[in-house]
Design an enzyme around this catalytic site. Structure first.
Site, PDB file in Angstrom:
ATOM      1  N   SER A 197       0.895  -1.204  -0.122  1.00 45.27           N
ATOM      2  CA  SER A 197      -0.040   0.172  -0.058  1.00 45.27           C
ATOM      3  C   SER A 197       0.975   1.335   0.017  1.00 45.27           C
ATOM      4  O   SER A 197       1.499   1.536  -0.974  1.00 45.27           O
ATOM      5  CB  SER A 197      -0.957  -0.002   1.237  1.00 45.27           C
TER       6      SER A 197
ATOM      7  N   TRP B 202      -9.548  -0.267  -5.034  1.00 45.32           N
ATOM      8  CA  TRP B 202      -8.778   1.071  -4.561  1.00 45.32           C
ATOM      9  C   TRP B 202      -7.466   1.325  -5.127  1.00 45.32           C
ATOM     10  O   TRP B 202      -7.120   2.332  -5.669  1.00 45.32           O
ATOM     11  CB  TRP B 202      -8.940   1.164  -3.199  1.00 45.32           C
TER      12      TRP B 202
ATOM     13  N   HIS C 255      -7.168  -6.032  -0.236  1.00 43.39           N
ATOM     14  CA  HIS C 255      -5.816  -5.127  -0.360  1.00 43.39           C
ATOM     15  C   HIS C 255      -5.078  -5.445   0.842  1.00 43.39           C
ATOM     16  O   HIS C 255      -5.660  -5.064   2.086  1.00 43.39           O
ATOM     17  CB  HIS C 255      -6.566  -3.702  -0.387  1.00 43.39           C
TER      18      HIS C 255
END
Length: 416
Positions: A248, A339, A400
């Protein structure tokens, strides 16, 4: 998503040789330092380290080490801990340095300005309004909303959690890899209101930064390079086989670190998305407008001028991926991670892989059969991987996160 008429800069435009690419690479990294990630102030520093703990862990057949790294400048010193697990019976082990986005203790999430004190319903409405305001598209990879989140965060202790998918020490040491990690927040807290309050402070970074001065991502990247310098001095580690890994926001930092620090042999940005491995142009999920609105401290202040103006960028993120060449690049995505935009991460890797072909042509006697390093244009299925020489991509099933599956893919790629 990526239409044939979309104008994406050609990473090799004007470069038909390795020498020309090296010149372009230097220009690209300079431009991205100036306009996106920011530059570390040109202040001399000294790096030192001191082992605090060294002990055997019988159940892992490994050695556990905790070391304190210290960086000193004319403005003071700053220290942070590093955790190392060395596999026993491996004379010179390959190693992976994790810029860890998780924490040893769970803290309440820091909500963006304007979101504080809202009920769950109000938060959902605010997120929906943000999507509309920033033209965020969330349609191609499942329904999981990565902004509001769906899981309960759990702490991660780098010194004692051996089986956490984010940090699978048992699995990786079993495969002969040394695991090296530090908490990103120990180097520099991820807090816009307090930045700089850690490592950046001793480089005289102030609350009001110069337009091209480094943001938090570049600070974490620098910290990872300092960690690499430390473990390269260890006789138990093969300094020619060190990877940098992050997930991330820390995947963005790992990519920036690995692209610049050529002493890293391999780079794995995982779920790095916007301003990581994914293209900025045509991106779904998080985009330049939303990331600048909520995390301006991650970047050079000048980067705000590109918010909502992706097409104005003189480069795109595949240029940064290509800067890793000819070393090993392995990009990782989650199939439900809308995302971060798995399609954008894969397509960016596909475009970047053309640079590895320059080395392939140089190393091959038959230039008519040079496509071994070009990534397939079509994405793999969930659970699939594409390994094309020193360029790799895999699509882990799920949301994620960084998991053991991702680490195994990196280990297998590095072992080819």
């Amino acid at each position: 998503m990526y239409k044939n008429d979309m104008i994406i800069p050609d990473v090799l435009n004007g470069c038909d040789s390795i020498d020309l690419w090296k010149q372009k690479r230097a220009a690209v990294l300079n431009a991205m330092a100036e306009s996106e990630y920011g530059r570390r102030p040109g202040i001399d520093y000294e790096l030192s380290w001191a082992e605090e703990l060294r002990e055997p862990v019988k159940e892992l057949s490994a050695i556990h080490i905790r070391t304190i790294l210290t960086i000193r400048t004319q403005h003071g010193s700053y220290s942070f801990p590093v955790t190392v697990f060395l596999p026993e019976r491996v004379e010179r082990a390959p190693a992976a340095v994790l810029i860890c986005s998780q924490s040893k203790r769970i803290h309440p999430p820091a909500l963006p300005k304007g979101f504080e004190g809202k009920s769950p319903g109000e938060l959902a409405a605010a997120v929906a309004g943000m999507f509309e305001n920033f033209h965020i598209v969330m349609d191609p990879f499942g329904s999981r909303d990565m902004m509001t989140g769906t899981g309960t965060p759990v702490p991660l202790d780098l010194d004692s959690d051996y089986d956490n998918g984010h940090w699978p020490v048992r699995e990786m040491t079993k495969r002969g890899f040394a695991m090296v990690g530090f908490y990103a927040a120990d180097a520099e807290p991820d807090d816009a209101a307090s930045y700089p309050s850690g490592l950046a402070k001793i480089f005289n970074t102030g609350a009001k930064r110069d337009e091209n001065e480094w943001g938090v991502l570049a600070v974490w990247a620098f910290a990872a390079s300092c960690v690499r310098q430390y473990i390269s001095s260890m006789n138990e580690i093969d300094a020619q086989k060190i990877a940098v890994v992050g997930h991330s926001r820390c995947g963005k930092a790992a990519l920036w670190c690995g692209a610049n620090d050529e002493n890293f042999a391999a780079v794995m940005p995982n779920g790095s998305g916007c301003c990581g491995a994914a293209l900025s142009r045509g991106k779904t999920g998080e985009n330049l407008a939303s990331i600048q609105a909520f995390f301006p401290h991650w970047f050079a202040p000048f980067f705000r001028t590109y918010a909502g103006r992706e097409d104005a960028l003189p480069y795109d993120q595949h240029f940064l991926l290509a800067a890793v060449a000819p070393r090993l690049l392995h990009v990782a995505s989650g199939s439900e991670d809308a995302w971060a935009d798995p399609e954008g991460e894969h397509y960016s890797t596909y475009l970047a892989s053309a640079v590895w072909e320059l080395w392939e042509k140089q190393d091959s006697d038959d230039t008519d059969q040079n496509n071994n390093c070009i990534l397939p244009k079509d994405m793999p299925h969930a659970g699939g991987a594409q390994i094309c020489g020193r360029v790799g991509y895999h699509l882990r099933p799920g949301p994620h996160k960084l998991d053991t599956f991702d680490w195994i893919c990196l280990a297998e790629h590095m072992s080819v």
